[in-house]
Design a protein around this motif. Structure first.
Motif, mmCIF file in Angstrom:
data_model
loop_
_atom_site.group_PDB
_atom_site.id
_atom_site.type_symbol
_atom_site.label_atom_id
_atom_site.label_comp_id
_atom_site.label_asym_id
_atom_site.label_seq_id
_atom_site.Cartn_x
_atom_site.Cartn_y
_atom_site.Cartn_z
ATOM 1 N N LYS A 1 -64.680 22.170 -13.489
ATOM 2 C CA LYS A 1 -64.324 20.978 -14.252
ATOM 3 C C LYS A 1 -62.951 20.462 -13.834
ATOM 4 C CE LYS A 1 -63.682 19.478 -19.002
ATOM 5 N NZ LYS A 1 -63.537 19.918 -20.387
ATOM 6 N N LYS B 1 -59.988 17.579 -14.771
ATOM 7 C CA LYS B 1 -59.496 16.671 -15.812
ATOM 8 C C LYS B 1 -58.183 16.080 -15.309
ATOM 9 C CE LYS B 1 -57.771 16.574 -20.527
ATOM 10 N NZ LYS B 1 -57.303 17.398 -21.637
ATOM 11 N N ARG C 1 -51.365 14.439 -14.534
ATOM 12 C CA ARG C 1 -51.640 15.857 -14.315
ATOM 13 C C ARG C 1 -53.122 16.043 -14.004
ATOM 14 N NH1 ARG C 1 -48.195 14.936 -18.126
ATOM 15 N NH2 ARG C 1 -49.780 14.669 -19.700
ATOM 16 N N VAL D 1 -55.968 18.863 -13.573
ATOM 17 C CA VAL D 1 -56.260 20.249 -13.932
ATOM 18 C C VAL D 1 -57.688 20.577 -13.509
ATOM 19 C CG1 VAL D 1 -56.491 21.852 -15.880
ATOM 20 C CG2 VAL D 1 -54.661 20.132 -15.884
ATOM 21 N N ASP E 1 -60.380 23.649 -13.969
ATOM 22 C CA ASP E 1 -60.682 24.899 -14.681
ATOM 23 C C ASP E 1 -59.442 25.473 -15.371
ATOM 24 O OD1 ASP E 1 -63.250 24.588 -13.736
ATOM 25 O OD2 ASP E 1 -63.037 26.067 -12.142
ATOM 26 N N ASP E 2 -58.757 24.641 -16.129
ATOM 27 C CA ASP E 2 -57.580 25.026 -16.921
ATOM 28 C C ASP E 2 -56.356 25.413 -16.090
ATOM 29 O OD1 ASP E 2 -58.972 24.582 -19.348
ATOM 30 O OD2 ASP E 2 -59.877 26.574 -19.208
ATOM 31 N N THR E 3 -56.345 25.084 -14.807
ATOM 32 C CA THR E 3 -55.191 25.361 -13.949
ATOM 33 C C THR E 3 -54.647 24.046 -13.406
ATOM 34 O OG1 THR E 3 -56.096 27.511 -13.300
ATOM 35 C CG2 THR E 3 -54.410 26.565 -11.866
#
Length: 171
Positions: free
Chosen positions: A47, A49, A63, A65, A67-69
């Motif tokens: 994913k 974002k 920003r 991102v 996979d949450d990184t």
């Protein structure tokens, strides 16, 4: 026999990296070529974002991102009497080395870059600041494609400079 050998070699090789997310054609509303962005994004992930609290030229911090990184940031920011070198040195992700444009308007490395952008229309609203800089930062320390970082920086900077906010409304 050859089929068995091929099966063994295939089983021993590392799994191919896969990307489940679509590569966007913009950075928080600022158009960039998909190929330029694709070259600096992770080759795997589920994913993506991209968000920014502000999309106003000179106040943007986009920003990206996966996979949450946090993998990438793109900024536009006003400065007063600064230089590409000073802006680049203020960021630990940009190693200047010898990668600077002949005209001194940009510098880049394998972790991103900085470019001075002409933005006469928006500058009228910021009389206390006289220079607009864009920065692209790539946070993956293993990423080492300075040419890809430069292409993304220049594409992002061109899009900002060509925006209605910088050039004004077209007649």
């Amino acid at each position: 026999m050859a089929a068995q050998l091929a099966l063994v070699l295939t089983a021993c090789s590392e799994p191919e990296e896969k990307r489940s997310f679509a590569v966007p054609s913009d950075l928080c509303g600022t158009t960039v070529p998909t190929a330029s962005l694709d070259a600096v994004l992770p080759k795997s992930g589920q994913k993506l974002k991209a968000d920014a609290q502000s999309r106003e030229v000179g106040r943007t911090h986009c920003r990206v991102v996966v996979d949450d990184t946090l993998v990438l940031s793109a900024f536009s920011e006003w400065k007063r009497d600064s230089s590409v070198t000073a802006v680049a040195r203020s960021n630990p992700y940009i190693d200047l080395d010898k990668q600077r444009s002949e005209d001194g308007t940009y510098a880049w490395s394998n972790q991103g870059g900085v470019r001075l952008v002409s933005c006469p229309e928006a500058a009228k609203e910021h009389p206390d600041m006289n220079q607009l800089f864009v920065r692209v930062l790539i946070y993956d320390k293993k990423f080492s494609d300075a040419d890809a970082a430069k292409k993304l920086l220049l594409a992002y900077a061109k899009s900002v400079a060509d925006s209605a906010a910088c050039k004004g409304a077209t007649s």
